[in-house]
Design a protein around this motif. Sequence first.
Motif, short mmCIF file in Angstrom:
data_model
loop_
_atom_site.label_atom_id
_atom_site.label_comp_id
_atom_site.label_asym_id
_atom_site.label_seq_id
_atom_site.Cartn_x
_atom_site.Cartn_y
_atom_site.Cartn_z
N ASP A 173 83.81 -52.42 91.39
CA ASP A 173 82.90 -52.70 92.49
C ASP A 173 82.65 -51.40 93.26
O ASP A 173 83.33 -50.39 93.05
CB ASP A 173 83.44 -53.80 93.40
CG ASP A 173 84.83 -53.49 93.96
OD1 ASP A 173 85.11 -52.31 94.22
OD2 ASP A 173 85.61 -54.43 94.14
N LEU A 174 81.66 -51.42 94.12
CA LEU A 174 81.24 -50.19 94.79
C LEU A 174 82.36 -49.56 95.63
O LEU A 174 82.55 -48.34 95.57
CB LEU A 174 80.01 -50.46 95.65
CG LEU A 174 79.34 -49.23 96.26
CD1 LEU A 174 78.91 -48.25 95.17
CD2 LEU A 174 78.13 -49.65 97.10
N PRO A 175 83.14 -50.34 96.43
CA PRO A 175 84.23 -49.71 97.18
C PRO A 175 85.24 -49.03 96.27
O PRO A 175 85.74 -47.94 96.59
CB PRO A 175 84.85 -50.89 97.94
CG PRO A 175 83.76 -51.88 98.07
CD PRO A 175 82.98 -51.77 96.80
N LEU A 238 71.05 -51.12 96.69
CA LEU A 238 72.03 -52.17 96.44
C LEU A 238 71.34 -53.52 96.63
O LEU A 238 70.80 -53.80 97.71
CB LEU A 238 73.21 -52.04 97.41
CG LEU A 238 74.45 -52.88 97.09
CD1 LEU A 238 75.04 -52.48 95.74
CD2 LEU A 238 75.49 -52.70 98.19
N LEU A 239 71.32 -54.36 95.58
CA LEU A 239 70.56 -55.60 95.63
C LEU A 239 71.31 -56.75 94.98
O LEU A 239 72.38 -56.56 94.36
CB LEU A 239 69.21 -55.39 94.92
CG LEU A 239 69.26 -55.02 93.43
CD1 LEU A 239 68.91 -56.22 92.58
CD2 LEU A 239 68.32 -53.87 93.12
N ASN A 260 73.73 -50.64 87.54
CA ASN A 260 75.11 -51.07 87.33
C ASN A 260 75.34 -52.36 88.09
O ASN A 260 75.07 -52.44 89.28
CB ASN A 260 76.08 -49.99 87.82
CG ASN A 260 77.53 -50.39 87.62
OD1 ASN A 260 77.89 -50.89 86.56
ND2 ASN A 260 78.35 -50.15 88.62
N THR A 261 75.83 -53.40 87.40
CA THR A 261 76.12 -54.69 88.03
C THR A 261 77.63 -54.85 88.18
O THR A 261 78.39 -54.55 87.27
CB THR A 261 75.54 -55.84 87.18
OG1 THR A 261 74.12 -55.66 87.06
CG2 THR A 261 75.82 -57.19 87.83
N PHE A 262 78.07 -55.34 89.35
CA PHE A 262 79.49 -55.49 89.63
C PHE A 262 79.68 -56.60 90.65
O PHE A 262 78.71 -57.11 91.22
CB PHE A 262 80.06 -54.18 90.19
CG PHE A 262 79.40 -53.72 91.46
CD1 PHE A 262 79.91 -54.10 92.69
CD2 PHE A 262 78.25 -52.95 91.42
CE1 PHE A 262 79.29 -53.70 93.87
CE2 PHE A 262 77.62 -52.55 92.59
CZ PHE A 262 78.15 -52.92 93.81
N LYS A 263 80.94 -56.98 90.88
CA LYS A 263 81.27 -57.96 91.91
C LYS A 263 81.94 -57.23 93.07
O LYS A 263 82.84 -56.42 92.87
CB LYS A 263 82.19 -59.04 91.36
CG LYS A 263 81.48 -59.99 90.39
CD LYS A 263 82.36 -61.16 90.00
CE LYS A 263 81.60 -62.13 89.09
NZ LYS A 263 82.44 -63.29 88.68
N ASP A 264 81.47 -57.52 94.29
CA ASP A 264 82.03 -56.83 95.45
C ASP A 264 83.35 -57.45 95.86
O ASP A 264 83.89 -58.33 95.17
CB ASP A 264 81.02 -56.81 96.60
CG ASP A 264 80.70 -58.21 97.12
OD1 ASP A 264 81.43 -59.17 96.80
OD2 ASP A 264 79.69 -58.34 97.85
N SER A 265 83.90 -57.00 96.98
CA SER A 265 85.22 -57.47 97.43
C SER A 265 85.23 -58.95 97.77
O SER A 265 86.29 -59.57 97.82
CB SER A 265 85.66 -56.65 98.65
OG SER A 265 84.71 -56.73 99.70
N GLU A 269 78.21 -61.09 93.13
CA GLU A 269 77.63 -60.15 92.17
C GLU A 269 76.53 -59.31 92.83
O GLU A 269 75.62 -59.84 93.44
CB GLU A 269 77.07 -60.91 90.97
CG GLU A 269 76.67 -59.98 89.82
CD GLU A 269 76.43 -60.72 88.53
OE1 GLU A 269 75.25 -61.05 88.28
OE2 GLU A 269 77.40 -60.98 87.78
N ARG A 270 76.67 -58.01 92.68
CA ARG A 270 75.69 -57.06 93.22
C ARG A 270 75.17 -56.19 92.09
O ARG A 270 75.80 -56.03 91.05
CB ARG A 270 76.32 -56.16 94.28
CG ARG A 270 77.06 -56.90 95.39
CD ARG A 270 76.12 -57.54 96.36
NE ARG A 270 76.82 -58.00 97.56
CZ ARG A 270 76.30 -58.80 98.47
NH1 ARG A 270 75.06 -59.23 98.34
NH2 ARG A 270 77.00 -59.18 99.52
N THR A 271 74.03 -55.58 92.34
CA THR A 271 73.46 -54.63 91.39
C THR A 271 73.14 -53.34 92.13
O THR A 271 72.50 -53.36 93.18
CB THR A 271 72.18 -55.19 90.74
OG1 THR A 271 72.51 -56.36 89.99
CG2 THR A 271 71.57 -54.15 89.80
N ALA A 272 73.64 -52.22 91.59
CA ALA A 272 73.35 -50.90 92.14
C ALA A 272 72.28 -50.25 91.28
O ALA A 272 72.49 -50.05 90.08
CB ALA A 272 74.61 -50.06 92.18
#
Length: 314
Positions: A173-175, A238-239, A260-265, A269-272
């Motif tokens: 995830d982004l963090p 970030l969307l 890049n798709t990921f899950k945040d904290s 699900e987010r997409t960068a």
Amino acid sequence: MANLVDRNFAGGSIGVATSLIELEQISKQYGRRPVLEDVSFTIEKGTVTALIGRNGSGKSTLLSILAGLVQISSGKLSCKDPNLRIGYAPEMFPGLKLTPEQYLRSMGQISGLAPVLIEQELTTLFQLFKLEHFRKQSMLNFSKGMLQKINLIQSLLGSPSLLLLDEPMSGLDLPSMNKLADLLIVLRNKGTAIVFSVHEPQWIELLADQVHVIHEGKIVKSIQGSEKLNIKPSTYILLSNLSIQKLQQLKEMAGFISINTFKDSCNIERTALTVTSSESDTFLRVILESGGSIQSVEPRGGSHDLEKWMNPRS
């Protein structure tokens, strides 16, 4: 390792170049199929080397060779440090029946680390990647992001002088990406040499001292020094809430750089999305018209003529 993530370290970047590994026209073949051909470059202490190229270009094979897991077919690979300690995080890390604690203790023992040192480092790294509450759970049901964190932790054990990372941001995830980037900067400034493969231009801009573009097993372009990366503006968006079909449409648009798709904290699900700044308004309009939500828009650098090599598609 207790102060591994301390930004207020003494010293700073290594001033005198010290070669750790030299590659001279190395090649690798599997049967009659060439994978790498006439690859030459030097890895120096306290530097970050980025390897970019489309899928199947030979990046993972090159990292495996540097890790000592794959033998070269021809050429010369010279290690200049007889006490070189290598950390390696491959691209894929499987879910195991073991707990993270069991697996990482075993990896530390294999590396010859003292039990006390293993425990100290695991405590620091579990806290860094927020895995304290999962250290005694089986990894069989871990997400891709959690497995990637375990993969990265094992590569960091023992404070390696050469750190090899194959798509290290994959699944994070982004963090966690930002924490890893901060950690790599600290390690570089303490003297660790880092070689990593990457598709996202923002990490090259932030981390790399040199870049090697690999295409069909050959280095087709090399750039030395961050001032020569020819950075041009890009936009980091970030969307969320876009379908797979709509995301695919974004990839086909002019100005697309990476996604890049990921899950945040919060497990959302987010997409960068990274695009050229000149086309950012068009992307934002398409996202909103397609029913997407925009969490943030951040101006960043780009990668100029490197962008075409960062697209993982063949």
